[in-house]
Design an enzyme around this catalytic site. Structure first.
Site, PDB file in Angstrom:
ATOM      1  N   CYS A  39      21.112  69.398  57.071  1.00 44.59           N
ATOM      2  CA  CYS A  39      20.237  68.617  57.325  1.00 44.59           C
ATOM      3  C   CYS A  39      19.805  69.006  58.693  1.00 44.59           C
ATOM      4  CB  CYS A  39      20.236  67.487  57.104  1.00 44.59           C
ATOM      5  SG  CYS A  39      18.713  66.359  57.328  1.00 44.59           S
ATOM      6  N   ASP A  41      18.884  66.559  60.820  1.00 40.10           N
ATOM      7  CA  ASP A  41      19.197  65.538  61.346  1.00 40.10           C
ATOM      8  C   ASP A  41      20.060  65.886  62.640  1.00 40.10           C
ATOM      9  OD1 ASP A  41      20.806  63.010  62.286  1.00 40.10           O
ATOM     10  OD2 ASP A  41      19.898  62.260  60.278  1.00 40.10           O
ATOM     11  N   ARG A  43      22.213  64.350  64.359  1.00 45.27           N
ATOM     12  CA  ARG A  43      23.660  63.620  64.117  1.00 45.27           C
ATOM     13  C   ARG A  43      24.667  64.409  63.221  1.00 45.27           C
ATOM     14  NH1 ARG A  43      21.715  58.179  61.415  1.00 45.27           N
ATOM     15  NH2 ARG A  43      20.726  59.676  60.082  1.00 45.27           N
ATOM     16  N   HIS A  98      24.322  64.330  53.807  1.00 47.85           N
ATOM     17  CA  HIS A  98      25.191  63.421  54.771  1.00 47.85           C
ATOM     18  C   HIS A  98      24.799  62.131  54.614  1.00 47.85           C
ATOM     19  CE1 HIS A  98      21.324  62.532  57.640  1.00 47.85           C
ATOM     20  NE2 HIS A  98      21.262  63.831  57.162  1.00 47.85           N
ATOM     21  N   CYS A 101      20.795  59.623  55.620  1.00 47.38           N
ATOM     22  CA  CYS A 101      19.740  60.859  55.428  1.00 47.38           C
ATOM     23  C   CYS A 101      18.253  60.457  55.481  1.00 47.38           C
ATOM     24  CB  CYS A 101      19.940  61.838  54.390  1.00 47.38           C
ATOM     25  SG  CYS A 101      18.814  63.277  54.281  1.00 47.38           S
TER      26      CYS A 101
END
Length: 199
Positions: A39, A41, A43, A98, A101
Site C-alpha cells: 500500500c 500508506d 506507515r 495492512h 488501511c
C-alpha cells in the site's frame, strides 16, 4: 519529523560510507529477488518491515495494495509486474495488506467518495474483495476493516495471477506468490498462501 531536506545530507554523511561497496555493486547490477506490492500508506515501509538491503526488493506501491486484473493497454502497475517477472526474474511476489488501511476503511464503512472520483474508480479493483468479505459468516453484510483487508489480499493475489508473465512463471514453478497482512500496532505479519489462492 525531521526536515526532509536534511535527509540526503545525513544519508551521504552517515549511511552511504558504510554501504559504499554495496552501492558500487548496485550501480552495475539490478537483480532483486522479490517483487513487493504494498500500500502507498506512509506507515508501511517494505524495506523496514523486511529488513532488506538496497537492491533486494522491487517495490510497487498503490492505494490499497490493489493490482488490477490484466488487460491490454498501457498500465503502470502491469508494466512493473511484467518487468519484475519477465526481465528481472524475481522468484517471489508478496502482496502486503495492512491494518487500518484507509482504502479498505473507505470501502468497509461505505464512505461517500463522490468528491474523489479517481479514488472511487481505483477502488473498483477491490470489488471482488468486498463481495468476498461480505460473504464471510462471521461478518455478514458490511464487512469490518480487518475482514476486508484479508479478503483484499486474496483478491489481489487472484488479480495478479491473471498477468501473463506471472501465470507463465507460476506454471513453470519459478515464481511463488505470497500474501501478507502487516499489523502496524504490533509489527506482526499474517501470511496467506498465495499458491492456493492463485491455483
Amino acid at each position: 519529523m525531521h526536515d526532509l531536506t536534511d535527509g540526503p545530507a545525513r544519508f551521504r554523511r552517515d549511511v552511504f560510507p558504510a554501504k559504499a561497496r554495496l552501492f558500487a555493486r548496485l550501480a552495475m547490477t539490478h537483480r532483486p529477488k522479490t517483487l513487493f506490492i504494498g500500500c502507498s500508506d506512509a506507515r508501511v515501509v517494505p524495506e523496514l518491515i523486511t529488513q532488506s538491503e538496497p537492491g533486494e526488493l522491487f517495490v510497487v506501491r498503490t492505494a490499497g495494495n490493489l493490482v488490477p486484473a490484466y488487460a491490454s493497454g498501457p498500465d503502470g502497475v502491469a508494466a512493473s509486474i511484467e518487468y519484475a517477472v519477465a526481465v528481472l526474474g524475481v522468484k517471489d511476489i508478496v502482496i502486503c495488506g495492512h491494518s487500518a488501511c484507509g482504502a479498505m476503511t473507505a470501502l468497509a464503512e461505505e464512505h461517500d467518495l463522490s468528491a474523489t472520483p479517481v479514488i472511487a474508480g481505483w477502488l473498483r479493483h477491490a470489488d471482488s474483495a468486498t463481495a468476498r468479505a461480505a460473504a464471510v459468516p462471521a461478518a455478514p453484510g458490511t464487512p469490518d476493516v480487518a475482514t476486508l483487508v484479508r479478503a483484499n489480499v486474496h483478491a489481489q493475489l487472484q488479480n495478479l495471477a491473471t498477468h501473463p508473465s506471472v501465470a507463465r512463471a507460476v506454471a513453470a514453478r519459478t515464481l511463488t506468490l505470497r500474501g501478507w497482512i502487516f499489523d502496524i500496532a504490533t509489527g506482526s505479519i499474517e501470511t496467506i498462501d498465495g499458491a492456493a489462492v492463485a491455483a
